[in-house]
Design a protein around this motif. Structure first.
Motif, PDB file in Angstrom:
ATOM      1  N   UNK A   1      24.704  67.431  -7.560  1.00  0.00           N
ATOM      2  CA  UNK A   1      25.546  67.208  -6.382  1.00  0.00           C
ATOM      3  C   UNK A   1      26.976  67.104  -6.879  1.00  0.00           C
ATOM      4  N   UNK A   2      27.794  68.095  -6.544  1.00  0.00           N
ATOM      5  CA  UNK A   2      29.145  68.157  -7.059  1.00  0.00           C
ATOM      6  C   UNK A   2      30.149  68.369  -5.936  1.00  0.00           C
ATOM      7  N   UNK A   3      31.357  67.894  -6.141  1.00  0.00           N
ATOM      8  CA  UNK A   3      32.440  68.173  -5.205  1.00  0.00           C
ATOM      9  C   UNK A   3      33.149  69.480  -5.545  1.00  0.00           C
ATOM     10  N   UNK A   4      32.653  70.191  -6.549  1.00  0.00           N
ATOM     11  CA  UNK A   4      33.072  71.561  -6.811  1.00  0.00           C
ATOM     12  C   UNK A   4      32.402  72.445  -5.759  1.00  0.00           C
ATOM     13  N   UNK A   5      32.820  73.696  -5.670  1.00  0.00           N
ATOM     14  CA  UNK A   5      32.151  74.641  -4.779  1.00  0.00           C
ATOM     15  C   UNK A   5      30.780  75.018  -5.318  1.00  0.00           C
ATOM     16  N   UNK A   6      29.869  75.385  -4.438  1.00  0.00           N
ATOM     17  CA  UNK A   6      28.517  75.745  -4.869  1.00  0.00           C
ATOM     18  C   UNK A   6      28.529  76.965  -5.776  1.00  0.00           C
ATOM     19  N   UNK A   7      29.333  77.968  -5.453  1.00  0.00           N
ATOM     20  CA  UNK A   7      29.354  79.187  -6.260  1.00  0.00           C
ATOM     21  C   UNK A   7      29.805  78.923  -7.694  1.00  0.00           C
ATOM     22  N   UNK A   8      30.981  78.303  -7.920  1.00  0.00           N
ATOM     23  CA  UNK A   8      31.346  78.025  -9.310  1.00  0.00           C
ATOM     24  C   UNK A   8      30.383  77.066  -9.997  1.00  0.00           C
ATOM     25  N   UNK A   9      29.836  76.110  -9.261  1.00  0.00           N
ATOM     26  CA  UNK A   9      28.882  75.179  -9.867  1.00  0.00           C
ATOM     27  C   UNK A   9      27.673  75.932 -10.416  1.00  0.00           C
ATOM     28  N   UNK A  10      27.127  76.832  -9.634  1.00  0.00           N
ATOM     29  CA  UNK A  10      25.963  77.594 -10.099  1.00  0.00           C
ATOM     30  C   UNK A  10      26.328  78.464 -11.292  1.00  0.00           C
ATOM     31  N   UNK A  11      27.514  79.041 -11.274  1.00  0.00           N
ATOM     32  CA  UNK A  11      27.927  79.872 -12.405  1.00  0.00           C
ATOM     33  C   UNK A  11      28.068  79.041 -13.675  1.00  0.00           C
ATOM     34  N   UNK A  12      28.557  77.814 -13.540  1.00  0.00           N
ATOM     35  CA  UNK A  12      28.686  76.953 -14.711  1.00  0.00           C
ATOM     36  C   UNK A  12      27.319  76.635 -15.299  1.00  0.00           C
ATOM     37  N   UNK A  13      26.349  76.358 -14.438  1.00  0.00           N
ATOM     38  CA  UNK A  13      25.001  76.060 -14.917  1.00  0.00           C
ATOM     39  C   UNK A  13      24.366  77.297 -15.557  1.00  0.00           C
ATOM     40  N   UNK A  14      24.569  78.449 -14.937  1.00  0.00           N
ATOM     41  CA  UNK A  14      24.047  79.697 -15.490  1.00  0.00           C
ATOM     42  C   UNK A  14      24.663  79.992 -16.850  1.00  0.00           C
ATOM     43  N   UNK A  15      25.958  79.695 -16.985  1.00  0.00           N
ATOM     44  CA  UNK A  15      26.686  80.046 -18.209  1.00  0.00           C
ATOM     45  C   UNK A  15      26.133  79.364 -19.451  1.00  0.00           C
TER      46      UNK A  15
ATOM     47  N   UNK B   1      16.023  71.625  -9.249  1.00  0.00           N
ATOM     48  CA  UNK B   1      15.321  71.920  -8.002  1.00  0.00           C
ATOM     49  C   UNK B   1      16.286  72.066  -6.825  1.00  0.00           C
ATOM     50  N   UNK B   2      17.521  71.642  -7.010  1.00  0.00           N
ATOM     51  CA  UNK B   2      18.476  71.558  -5.888  1.00  0.00           C
ATOM     52  C   UNK B   2      19.881  71.550  -6.480  1.00  0.00           C
ATOM     53  N   UNK B   3      20.776  72.363  -5.919  1.00  0.00           N
ATOM     54  CA  UNK B   3      22.178  72.404  -6.355  1.00  0.00           C
ATOM     55  C   UNK B   3      23.048  72.443  -5.107  1.00  0.00           C
ATOM     56  N   UNK B   4      23.927  71.475  -4.960  1.00  0.00           N
ATOM     57  CA  UNK B   4      24.804  71.428  -3.790  1.00  0.00           C
ATOM     58  C   UNK B   4      26.246  71.223  -4.207  1.00  0.00           C
ATOM     59  N   UNK B   5      27.140  72.000  -3.593  1.00  0.00           N
ATOM     60  CA  UNK B   5      28.568  71.802  -3.724  1.00  0.00           C
ATOM     61  C   UNK B   5      29.122  71.188  -2.449  1.00  0.00           C
ATOM     62  N   UNK B   6      30.429  70.965  -2.439  1.00  0.00           N
ATOM     63  CA  UNK B   6      31.045  70.365  -1.248  1.00  0.00           C
ATOM     64  C   UNK B   6      30.952  71.280  -0.038  1.00  0.00           C
ATOM     65  N   UNK B   7      30.737  72.587  -0.297  1.00  0.00           N
ATOM     66  CA  UNK B   7      30.705  73.573   0.780  1.00  0.00           C
ATOM     67  C   UNK B   7      29.277  74.036   1.109  1.00  0.00           C
ATOM     68  N   UNK B   8      28.275  73.258   0.708  1.00  0.00           N
ATOM     69  CA  UNK B   8      26.882  73.661   0.930  1.00  0.00           C
ATOM     70  C   UNK B   8      26.317  73.181   2.266  1.00  0.00           C
ATOM     71  N   UNK B   9      27.121  72.439   3.020  1.00  0.00           N
ATOM     72  CA  UNK B   9      26.686  72.004   4.340  1.00  0.00           C
ATOM     73  C   UNK B   9      26.138  70.593   4.411  1.00  0.00           C
ATOM     74  N   UNK B  10      26.268  69.835   3.308  1.00  0.00           N
ATOM     75  CA  UNK B  10      25.744  68.463   3.294  1.00  0.00           C
ATOM     76  C   UNK B  10      26.853  67.419   3.175  1.00  0.00           C
ATOM     77  N   UNK B  11      28.099  67.837   3.323  1.00  0.00           N
ATOM     78  CA  UNK B  11      29.218  66.921   3.093  1.00  0.00           C
ATOM     79  C   UNK B  11      29.526  66.829   1.608  1.00  0.00           C
TER      80      UNK B  11
END
Length: 230
Positions: A122-136, A144-154
């Motif tokens: 759960x990060x206040x980064x955007x979901x897209x860059x967050x996933x790229x960081x994990x992939x990198x 099991x779950x990755x959420x950014x500030x823009x994922x719709x959960x606040x």
């Protein structure tokens, strides 16, 4: 009560904040200022970043704020930018920032999965860059779950991301630990009714985190040992 799931902040928790974002911050400000050091220094002050030393203040908006909030802080000192373009530029640039792991993440996360734990980010980064960081660094499949500030959960310090994780993995909040390096992380954990674990791989000190933490550890590698002692 045992901990069956853990949800992690990203920057300053999974990744070392200063080592990852210091040089990156300088490079982004130079890009926004078209190479003007003096202007870049002014932009840095607006987000709590010392351009000369490549360091962030403890209250920098970059530490716990969303990309939108960082853009809002920079926007008044920028000419010729729309807010939308600025947010997109910051997201795109941060997605390619080389990440410095706080600890060796793959074996650490594997040990938790092998113990049957559900894991989330759960990060206040955007979901897209967050996933790229994990992939990198090859660790995205452990979560099991990755959420950014823009994922719709606040976003943190609100509990929305954490409660969405709990629902997604089917684990009650009181059997989940929120792990983070800032008060925003721990406040979100408390609001969600979770155990809170503070770590010192961001900029906060023990005394900053202690009021909201059930425990403060040097880094996330100490979590398995702490869980076994509970």
């Amino acid at each position: 009560m045992s901990i069956d799931a853990l949800v992690f902040d990203k920057d300053g928790t999974l990744f070392d904040f200063a080592a990852t974002w210091g040089a990156f911050g300088k490079a982004v400000l130079l890009r926004l200022s078209e190479g003007d050091n003096a202007r870049a220094s002014v932009l840095g002050k607006s987000i709590g970043f010392d351009f000369a030393t490549e360091t962030y203040s403890e209250d920098s908006i970059v530490i716990a704020g969303t990309v939108d909030e960082v853009a809002d802080a920079l926007f008044p000192d920028l000419d010729g930018w729309s807010r939308e373009d600025l947010v997109q530029t910051l997201n795109a640039a941060s997605a390619h920032a080389p990440q410095v792991e706080a600890v060796a993440l793959a074996p650490f996360l594997k040990s938790l999965k092998d113990a049957g734990k559900k894991l989330g980010v759960a990060t206040n980064d955007g979901e897209m860059p967050a996933k790229r960081h994990l992939v990198s660094v090859g660790i995205e499949t452990y979560f099991d779950f990755i959420a950014g500030y823009d994922s719709g959960h606040g976003f943190k310090p609100g509990p929305g991301q954490l409660l969405a994780f709990a629902q997604h993995v089917g684990v009650p909040p009181d059997r989940i630990a929120m792990v983070g390096d800032s008060l925003h992380d721990l406040e979100a954990g408390r609001a969600a009714g979770m155990t809170t674990i503070g770590v010192l791989t961001g900029l906060a000190q023990v005394e900053d985190l202690a009021p909201m933490a059930d425990v403060v550890l040097p880094d996330i590698s100490h979590i398995p040992g702490w869980l076994n002692l509970r």
